[in-house]
Design an enzyme around this catalytic site. Structure first.
Site, PDB file in Angstrom:
ATOM      1  N   LYS A 203       0.884  -1.682   0.216  1.00 25.69           N
ATOM      2  CA  LYS A 203       0.085   0.302  -0.195  1.00 25.69           C
ATOM      3  C   LYS A 203       1.343   1.229   0.004  1.00 25.69           C
ATOM      4  CE  LYS A 203      -2.600   1.801   3.827  1.00 25.69           C
ATOM      5  NZ  LYS A 203      -3.938   1.850   4.443  1.00 25.69           N
TER       6      LYS A 203
HETATM    7  C1  R5P Z   1      -3.463   4.850   8.885  1.00 26.19           C
HETATM    8  O1  R5P Z   1      -4.184   4.456   9.899  1.00 26.19           O
HETATM    9  C2  R5P Z   1      -3.818   3.410   7.949  1.00 26.19           C
HETATM   10  O2  R5P Z   1      -2.529   2.446   7.372  1.00 26.19           O
HETATM   11  C3  R5P Z   1      -4.938   3.337   7.065  1.00 26.19           C
HETATM   12  O3  R5P Z   1      -5.323   2.160   6.789  1.00 26.19           O
HETATM   13  C4  R5P Z   1      -5.129   4.075   5.807  1.00 26.19           C
HETATM   14  O4  R5P Z   1      -4.286   5.088   5.902  1.00 26.19           O
HETATM   15  C5  R5P Z   1      -5.704   4.266   4.878  1.00 26.19           C
HETATM   16  O5  R5P Z   1      -7.074   4.889   5.111  1.00 26.19           O
HETATM   17  P1  R5P Z   1      -7.459   6.660   5.001  1.00 26.19           P
HETATM   18  O6  R5P Z   1      -7.588   6.238   3.549  1.00 26.19           O
HETATM   19  O7  R5P Z   1      -8.440   7.432   5.733  1.00 26.19           O
HETATM   20  O8  R5P Z   1      -5.580   7.575   4.046  1.00 26.19           O
END
Ligand code: R5P
Length: 293
Positions: A203
């Protein structure tokens, strides 16, 4: 034992039909074992090779984030529209219905809160518990260039070893420190390191310039985090651009659960991801769903 009375002694071996061997439509994943592939097929839609992961794991270091104060009220109704849910084991056990039968990606690293140096994480879930929870993958934060870079990379490689032992995919989550440039050069470095060191998929964040080179240089699937809340049209545009430039999906949280209409937003994102719907059309679709009450 099967009843053999009246069994018909005739067989068709389809001698003219070669056995079909269906590959997983995910780059870099076809040398994996069956169990690992089966779990990935519970994250990525096998028809499109893409995923909409609904990320609600923010509480693991941020506490009750806006929109996640009551996950049972705000998130459970959205589960039907996601391919996968990304959450912590605490939320999974306390709040997510066990009838949810799509893939769960389990947050498996943690330690510091937002009040401390956040790169100082440790592995926070035993692989045995991940298996007990029947999840489809575990996720580990990797802080390339961060103060505790090596510790976080070591967390990742230990999870990769444990995951390979049991057929559990590992998602490497690249975290960008506030002081670091969020550009393609950094993302290429961070994502490639995760892939080289064994992550099943990675990711990252979308970057406006040269994201296609980030996706191309990563030999395993890439999904993008949504990041902070933006206007819906901008979030849909970001998702569209990422997909068109080689991402295999989104792991989106705040841009869905902090939207004015979360159910409409996740359905619009899903059409962008799985149907290549252009942002303008997806935004109109969002508006239509939002106003259809
Ligand atoms: C961080 O808290 C996590 O890895 C989240 O799953 C990631 O940042 C995705 O969430 P967002 O779209 O809110 O950034």
């Amino acid at each position: 034992m099967a009843d053999t009375d009246g069994n018909i002694d005739s067989h068709d071996y389809y001698l003219d039909t070669p056995q079909t061997d269906t590959p997983l439509p995910l780059k870099g994943c076809n040398s994996l074992d069956w169990g690992m592939k089966n779990r990935l097929a519970n994250i990525f839609d096998p028809k499109t090779g893409r995923t909409v992961m609904l990320a609600v794991d923010h509480g693991y270091f941020m506490g009750p984030t806006t929109g996640l104060e009551r996950i049972d009220v705000t998130i459970n109704p959205l589960l039907q529209y996601a391919n996968t849910l990304m959450c912590t084991r605490g939320i999974l056990r306390s709040t997510i219905p066990p009838t949810f039968n799509k893939g769960v990606v389990l947050r498996a690293s943690g330690g510091p809160s937002i009040l401390k140096e956040i790169s100082d994480e440790r592995i926070a879930v035993d692989m045995e518990d991940a298996l007990r929870l029947n999840v489809a993958a575990v996720a580990v934060q990797v802080f390339i260039g961060g103060e505790f870079e090596t510790t976080s990379v070591h967390n990742m490689t230990r999870l990769v070893d444990a995951g390979n032992r049991y057929g559990m995919p590992v998602l490497g989550v690249t975290a960008v420190g506030k002081q670091m440039a969020r550009d393609a050069k950094y993302m290429r470095l961070a994502t490639r390191m995760c892939a080289e060191l064994g992550c099943t998929y990675v990711k990252t964040y979308y970057v406006e310039k040269d994201f296609d080179t980030v996706a191309a240089a990563c030999p395993v699937p890439i999904v993008i985090a949504g990041g902070k809340k933006q206007p819906e049209i901008d979030a849909l545009t970001m998702a569209y651009n990422a997909i068109q430039q080689g991402a295999a999906g989104v792991d989106m949280g705040r841009n869905i659960f902090q939207s004015d209409a979360p159910a409409a937003m996740i359905q619009a994102v899903s059409r962008v991801v799985h149907e290549d719907m252009v942002p303008k059309e997806a935004f109109e679709y969002y508006e239509t769903l939002k106003n259809a009450k």
